[in-house]
Design a protein around this motif. Structure first.
Motif, PDB file in Angstrom:
ATOM      1  N   ILE A 178     -16.602   2.994  24.839  1.00  0.00           N
ATOM      2  CA  ILE A 178     -17.630   1.946  24.918  1.00  0.00           C
ATOM      3  C   ILE A 178     -17.968   1.632  26.371  1.00  0.00           C
ATOM      4  N   ALA A 179     -16.933   1.489  27.194  1.00  0.00           N
ATOM      5  CA  ALA A 179     -17.168   1.174  28.603  1.00  0.00           C
ATOM      6  C   ALA A 179     -17.863   2.315  29.330  1.00  0.00           C
ATOM      7  N   ALA A 185     -20.335  -3.268  29.962  1.00  0.00           N
ATOM      8  CA  ALA A 185     -20.111  -3.946  28.680  1.00  0.00           C
ATOM      9  C   ALA A 185     -18.731  -4.588  28.644  1.00  0.00           C
ATOM     10  N   ILE A 186     -17.783  -3.937  29.298  1.00  0.00           N
ATOM     11  CA  ILE A 186     -16.428  -4.508  29.441  1.00  0.00           C
ATOM     12  C   ILE A 186     -16.206  -4.652  30.945  1.00  0.00           C
ATOM     13  N   PRO A 187     -16.541  -5.817  31.505  1.00  0.00           N
ATOM     14  CA  PRO A 187     -16.527  -5.978  32.965  1.00  0.00           C
ATOM     15  C   PRO A 187     -15.124  -5.897  33.560  1.00  0.00           C
ATOM     16  N   MET A 188     -14.956  -4.984  34.486  1.00  0.00           N
ATOM     17  CA  MET A 188     -13.696  -4.819  35.185  1.00  0.00           C
ATOM     18  C   MET A 188     -13.789  -5.277  36.647  1.00  0.00           C
ATOM     19  N   CYS A 189     -14.926  -5.793  37.051  1.00  0.00           N
ATOM     20  CA  CYS A 189     -15.120  -6.248  38.430  1.00  0.00           C
ATOM     21  C   CYS A 189     -14.604  -7.677  38.579  1.00  0.00           C
ATOM     22  N   ALA A 204     -19.569  -1.527  42.766  1.00  0.00           N
ATOM     23  CA  ALA A 204     -20.457  -1.714  41.620  1.00  0.00           C
ATOM     24  C   ALA A 204     -19.784  -1.210  40.349  1.00  0.00           C
ATOM     25  N   ALA A 205     -20.197  -1.806  39.223  1.00  0.00           N
ATOM     26  CA  ALA A 205     -19.614  -1.416  37.937  1.00  0.00           C
ATOM     27  C   ALA A 205     -19.922   0.042  37.625  1.00  0.00           C
ATOM     28  N   VAL A 261      -7.059  -7.487  33.790  1.00  0.00           N
ATOM     29  CA  VAL A 261      -8.184  -7.428  34.729  1.00  0.00           C
ATOM     30  C   VAL A 261      -9.348  -8.266  34.209  1.00  0.00           C
ATOM     31  N   LEU A 262      -9.552  -8.278  32.894  1.00  0.00           N
ATOM     32  CA  LEU A 262     -10.565  -9.165  32.318  1.00  0.00           C
ATOM     33  C   LEU A 262     -10.242 -10.623  32.632  1.00  0.00           C
ATOM     34  N   ALA A 263      -8.959 -10.989  32.540  1.00  0.00           N
ATOM     35  CA  ALA A 263      -8.550 -12.361  32.861  1.00  0.00           C
ATOM     36  C   ALA A 263      -8.795 -12.676  34.330  1.00  0.00           C
TER      37      ALA A 263
END
Length: 320
Positions: A178-179, A185-189, A204-205, A261-263
């Motif tokens: 998905i990413a 869509a699944i932000p890792m930044c 950048a993503a 990382v999402l947190a």
């Protein structure tokens, strides 16, 4: 689909060795009374079952089914145990084996088990021969039954670990796909008002962000798996858990790294953790992957208890 010859495995080697002992003991028994002859026949019958289990050729599909159910392993062990009991009961000098029999029973039965107590207190000649034989047979059967039930428990735990690993693998793969197909869509930044925004693969993503975080999380989990390998005692059980435990750790580490990382990106740790660079973010992915050890430590302890019941080993020095 042709039949396949069974692979040479540790449990087959152990069972074959003990089966050879049973047949050697039967060969030297000589003439016996009717009761002894009955037990000799039982030993021969059970030995034939064991031989069939360890040499049976099966198709590839049936081999996989047998591996999952473990029926051939457990049937071989149960029949071997019955053969060993029959050999002991068949010989007129079975009371001469009392020290070894007591040690074997003590491996599986509790200190307060009445069958273990009766065997330890047995003195040759105090009871009629028939009663002595029944006492020995009953204690051995109870001990072997405990071991056989523990084998079944080990297999059940192994299958649960495999199922959990499959689910974690599918979830991790789905998140990665998905990413990759929908970057962002699944932000890792991670960024804040005081610190610049940084992403796992740059500023950048990217579709590779989640994959990179998962790989680093898995690497952190590998470190804990190495610690598990170093501290694990050898196991004599036909079911070895350590590989499945390590797989759970690695897959869970990859998942926790993404969640962590999402947190960080959501600002959950604002004021506690600041991520000022790409290197810091990648380091946190490794640390978050290693953090699965907190959850899997309980699994490791439970697996240790299950394996000790299946094949109890002498206590290490200093253990109580």
């Amino acid at each position: 689909m042709g039949a396949r010859r069974p692979r040479v495995t540790d449990w087959r080697l152990v069972v074959q060795s003990r089966l050879d002992r049973v047949r050697a003991d039967l060969a030297v028994l000589g003439p016996t009374d009717p009761v002894g002859a009955h037990w000799c026949a039982v030993a021969e019958q059970q030995a034939a079952v064991v031989e069939d289990m360890i040499t049976r050729e099966e198709s590839r599909l049936r081999t996989v089914a047998s591996w999952w159910s473990g029926w051939h392993i457990e049937r071989a062990w149960r029949s071997l145990h019955e053969a060993e009991i029959a050999v002991v009961a068949a010989g007129p000098g079975y009371l001469g084996r009392l020290p070894g029999l007591r040690a074997r029973v003590a491996e599986n039965l509790d200190d307060d088990d009445p069958r273990r107590i009766a065997l330890e207190e047995l003195r040759p000649g105090e009871l009629p021969p028939t009663a002595e034989r029944e006492l020995v047979v009953d204690a051995l059967r109870a001990s072997f039954d405990r071991s056989d039930f523990a084998h079944a428990g080990s297999r059940a735990l192994r299958n649960k670990l495999i199922a959990a690993s499959a689910v974690l693998f599918l979830v991790n793969t789905l998140i990665g796909v998905i990413a990759f197909t929908h970057p962002g869509a699944i932000p890792m930044c991670v960024g804040s008002e005081r610190l610049p925004t940084v992403c796992p693969t740059g500023k950048a993503a990217s579709g590779w962000d989640v994959w990179l975080v998962q790989v680093l999380g898995a690497f952190g989990a590998v470190l804990s798996a190495v610690v598990l390998l170093l501290r694990r005692r050898p196991s004599l059980s036909p079911y070895v858990m350590i590989g499945y435990q390590a797989t759970i750790k690695i897959l869970l580490g990859a998942a926790l790294a993404v969640i962590g990382v999402l947190a960080l990106g959501a600002g959950v740790t604002t004021g506690l953790i600041g991520v000022a660079s790409q290197a810091a973010l990648l380091l946190w992915a490794v640390i978050l992957g290693y953090s699965q050890q907190v959850a899997t430590r309980l699994l490791d302890s439970y697996a240790d208890r299950v394996m000790d019941r299946a094949r109890p080993l002498p206590k290490l020095e200093g253990q109580r």
